[in-house]
Design an enzyme around this catalytic site. Structure first.
Site, PDB file in Angstrom:
ATOM      1  CB  ILE A 105       9.945   2.264   8.893  1.00 41.87           C
ATOM      2  CG1 ILE A 105       8.417   2.380   8.977  1.00 41.87           C
ATOM      3  CG2 ILE A 105      10.621   3.339   9.736  1.00 41.87           C
ATOM      4  CD1 ILE A 105       7.847   2.138  10.356  1.00 41.87           C
ATOM      5  CE  LYS A 143       9.200  13.021  11.085  1.00 43.13           C
ATOM      6  NZ  LYS A 143       8.028  13.712  11.581  1.00 43.13           N
ATOM      7  CD  GLU A 186      -1.827  -7.728   2.543  1.00 45.83           C
ATOM      8  OE1 GLU A 186      -0.915  -8.362   3.051  1.00 45.83           O
ATOM      9  OE2 GLU A 186      -2.022  -6.520   2.794  1.00 45.83           O
ATOM     10  CG  ASN A 232       0.324   2.028   9.087  1.00 47.03           C
ATOM     11  OD1 ASN A 232      -0.140   2.901   9.821  1.00 47.03           O
ATOM     12  ND2 ASN A 232       0.793   2.287   7.889  1.00 47.03           N
ATOM     13  CB  VAL A 244      -0.903  -0.005   1.243  1.00 46.35           C
ATOM     14  CG1 VAL A 244      -1.670   1.278   1.388  1.00 46.35           C
ATOM     15  CG2 VAL A 244      -1.849  -1.194   1.178  1.00 46.35           C
ATOM     16  N   GLY A 245       0.453   2.272  -0.710  1.00 48.97           N
ATOM     17  CA  GLY A 245       1.118   3.557  -0.564  1.00 48.97           C
ATOM     18  C   GLY A 245       1.547   4.170  -1.889  1.00 48.97           C
ATOM     19  CG  ASN A 246       1.788   8.385  -2.119  1.00 47.40           C
ATOM     20  OD1 ASN A 246       0.705   8.275  -2.680  1.00 47.40           O
ATOM     21  ND2 ASN A 246       2.014   9.234  -1.131  1.00 47.40           N
ATOM     22  CB  VAL A 247       6.844   3.878  -2.914  1.00 44.02           C
ATOM     23  CG1 VAL A 247       7.940   3.185  -3.692  1.00 44.02           C
ATOM     24  CG2 VAL A 247       7.411   5.109  -2.218  1.00 44.02           C
ATOM     25  N   GLY A 272       0.678  -7.916   5.453  1.00 44.03           N
ATOM     26  CA  GLY A 272       1.020  -9.133   4.716  1.00 44.03           C
ATOM     27  C   GLY A 272       2.439  -9.133   4.190  1.00 44.03           C
TER      28      GLY A 272
END
Lengths: 505, 505
Positions: free
Chosen positions: B365, B409, B295, B385, B271-274, B389
């Site tokens: 991360i 950051k 998933e 989060n 999941v996510g932008n990348v 999976g």
């Protein structure tokens, strides 16, 4: 009986040669796939010949190192002699030899510590490089040119499929009556052409009893006559017996609660004294008609078979003490019906471990209060043996246990620490931790709940307050306390041991 | 169309009630299984009613908290409202809601961060406790009393099987034409009675399109009319595009080298932008006839389906932006033939991921120089989060990628560190790490070799010397150098950030 009698495919007789001649066929830099799994079925004479050849090359000012891929650990006369001769550049996927370990930890050998279930497929995918030579111990070669495997399978079929050249060691010291005990399933189709592996019970047979090889690739056959490593065990000590008792009680409790079927589920047991103590505990426990589905069959499982407590044991190798091996040979007809040796890829396959619902029991170096497990690294930087199949089994098991005495080195080391110095099994995987102090059932617990149980149940009394103090201060000071830690202190117990010889503050 | 029209099993009409009435049927301390997966198919009205009920109980001086088990993350109007009302005691197995995350990290909620493939079976094994209530969003109920699932399946079938009482939310806002898109495989036999799952291709169907429930357990039906969470994505930024380019180039290279079939292998995308950027990269890449086995189906995969680059996508939920969802609804007949929604246990099953040979792509991360991956913990102690999976796919995949920008950051945080502050995927599992700086292929490398590649290819230039300096000193000072570390310094980058706001020394 001569070695010719064991090579029933007679046109191969011309390939018989000395180990020295065979070793000279292996070029510097070669990727070499060897048989060998936990001190069983490793080549008995080629490694010494390779070591000698390496020494002569080195003396002549020429480089000579090979990359050694096996099933798992071998023995001093295999890993040991090659390591001593500085003949190894890369080693995978597991090692327990002292001299090879030194070479790994001093930086001379690149050791790739892999999940054993990953090795064959990553080799077949081409991810590890080309395989030049396979060296495989066999018991005999049939009239049809099939290979009767020895006391272990490991990755042998994969090595035989992949290698350009094949060297066979025919071990005259192994009983020829093992014929029929093995189950070699050949389905090396790669994705997207794979299909289900139809093993639904621990004792299902789906293959043939033979290894296959393209006989045109066989460049040498070498005679050997030597037993496997004597995998001798000390009698279970008090701590091991206590750990075994906790596990047997827990399993009985789970059956009573209806969370484990009355007939139990197949058992995987890691290597070592504690593992054997647990199997000894099952011998006198209330369970009947047990099944084994494991990597390595050791003395304790042989005892269960002989006593009629275990119906069948499936493994990829038989790794016995000399005494137990004599019993195995003397009663080979009995054991051949009750033991199935499979390829490592099958013994450790995630699909099968999950389907069969294995109860996995593995030893460890240390655990932390949140359930992370270190199985491989002493003080975070030195390799012990490797992860082996512990990850294959722990992740996919029905139940998993990680066991260790609560302390090591005369209580100078606590095996329960604030943060493990290396992680092999994460908090997401660990279910049950057992020491001689007690059993921590971590199922369905969040990290802070786990810390309470691990400190209370598993830590040695000498370290309980020290752990509680760390935890309490972590809860007070950490920015987020899902998993409370003080990062400046998390690994300080290990540092303290390295500096002072003790983890006691 | 009224809600009665969607409840074609008419004897259930009498169970229609308000959300408040339904919520009052859920006792304090209940284990509640909810639908919901990555912002899709979560109950839309019950959570607010539960929150209201909790507040009124708390005002009356009575305790009220429930344990919430879902498929994965939900939305502010589900996790958010319940967390805000302090109505949750235990949460599993994944959360991405901001307020729930606060409750987890301040210690008010016990969060159990599990491999998603483990959840249903551990619940069925009885390891998580008894389930009192299931709350499941459906689109309609058929004449036969079967449930037409909504935009996600997750663990719904397991919750429906296990729960004492069932509350159904019939969401009038979901198109009824999704009927036929789902494939629910019901084989909840426990070991030792399991058998192979006969999925051999990503698009095989082996079940029925309906969820089943014992209608006697249905205690309430509640009408809702609300869309799923708007899973909106920003346009891929330069870093994401660069990461995607490295991956597409790498896949092309692997095909050329013969290590990956020309037809590619099924794709899992986190999941996510990348992740969406990578899928966008595949859209313009050289691949055809792709399959998805993942998933969560997000916008990027919908684009691939619409463009004809992807033949079929299998997932457990559809998690789209509002814009993409409109396209989905407008072209439902097209998509229904090309999307298969399965139970989470099947979408993430180790057996199937390994058999199909999935190409797994997940964000993280941070990674360390030896290839350990932190997917969950910010600075070692705060939950982001959850592992979701990523472990199911990474461990069992054909190829796995872990991706992140090299810094966070404003470059104050390096996402490549000496030692990760929490391990979710071990060095044994990680194959390929990608940042906008480059791609590190760790296959077949020992730890010291990995460190070289990770520092060279993936680290941000601002941190490269600092990493190299750590590594060099670790090699010089560590007792064993299989995995060189300086334990006093290994986590000092994180400490430095916590103290100074930057990892730059």
């Amino acid at each position: 009986m001569s070695v010719q009698d064991r090579i029933r495919y007679t046109s191969l007789h011309s390939h018989l040669m000395s180990a020295a001649q065979a070793a000279s066929l292996i070029p510097n830099g070669a990727n070499v796939g060897m048989s060998g799994f936990t001190g069983a079925s490793y080549p008995k004479v080629l490694p010494q010949a390779i070591a000698d050849y390496a020494r002569s090359e080195h003396s002549a000012g020429r480089p000579y190192k090979i990359n050694v891929w096996t099933g798992a650990s071998t023995a001093p006369e295999c890993d040991g002699v090659m390591a001593e001769a500085h003949a190894v550049s890369q080693r995978l996927p597991f090692n327990s030899d002292r001299i090879m370990r030194q070479e790994i930890n001093n930086g001379d050998v690149n050791f790739i510590d892999m999940h054993l279930s990953h090795v064959a497929q990553q080799a077949e995918f081409g991810f590890l490089g080309h395989m030049n030579v396979a060296i495989v111990e066999v018991v005999a070669i049939t009239e049809d040119g099939m290979l009767i495997p020895s006391t272990g399978i490991g990755n042998n079929q994969t090595w035989l499929n992949m290698a350009d050249k094949v060297i066979l060691e025919v071990n005259m010291g192994m009983p020829i009556q093992v014929e029929g005990m093995h189950d070699i399933y050949q389905n090396n189709l790669l994705p997207p052409h794979r299909s289900p592996i139809n093993i639904n019970r621990a004792d299902d047979r789906i293959g043939t009893p033979y290894l296959k090889v393209d006989l045109n690739k066989v460049v040498a056959i070498v005679e050997s006559n030597a037993p496997d490593r004597d995998n001798v065990f000390s009698e279970p000590d008090e701590k091991s017996k206590q750990i075994a008792e906790y596990i047997v009680d827990f399993l009985s409790h789970e059956i009573k609660q209806g969370r484990l079927p009355k007939e139990m589920l197949p058992i995987q047991s890691g290597v070592g004294n504690v593992a054997n103590a647990v199997l000894a505990g099952l011998l006198t426990g209330p369970f009947e008609n047990l099944y084994g589905y494991t990597e390595v069959l050791q003395d304790g499982m042989l005892d269960l078979l002989r006593a009629g407590k275990m119906v069948t044991a499936s493994a990829t190798a038989i790794s016995l003490s000399a005494k137990a091996f004599k019993d195995f040979v003397d009663n080979i007809d009995f054991y051949r019906e009750r033991i199935i040796l499979r390829s490592l890829e099958i013994s450790n396959h995630p699909e099968l471990i999950r389907r069969l619902g294995i109860i996995a029991m593995n030893s460890m170096i240390e655990a932390d209060i949140y359930g992370n497990i270190n199985s491989t690294h002493v003080m975070g930087t030195s390799m012990m043996n490797g992860i082996g199949g512990s990850g294959d089994f722990a992740r996919n098991s029905f139940l998993n246990f990680f066991v260790t005495p609560s302390t090591a080195k005369d209580d100078k080391i606590s095996c329960i620490v604030p943060m493990v110095s290396h992680v092999d099994h994460t908090e997401h995987d660990t279910q049950i931790i057992v020491t001689e102090q007690g059993l921590a059932d971590l199922r369905g617990l969040a990290p802070r709940q786990r810390a309470k149980v691990v400190i209370e149940k598993c830590a040695h009394p000498d370290y309980r307050d020290q752990l509680q103090d760390y935890y309490d201060r972590a809860v007070q000071t950490a920015k987020g306390i899902h998993t409370p830690h003080i990062l400046t202190e998390a690994l300080s117990w290990h540092e303290h041991f390295l500096k002072t010889g003790s983890m006691k503050m």
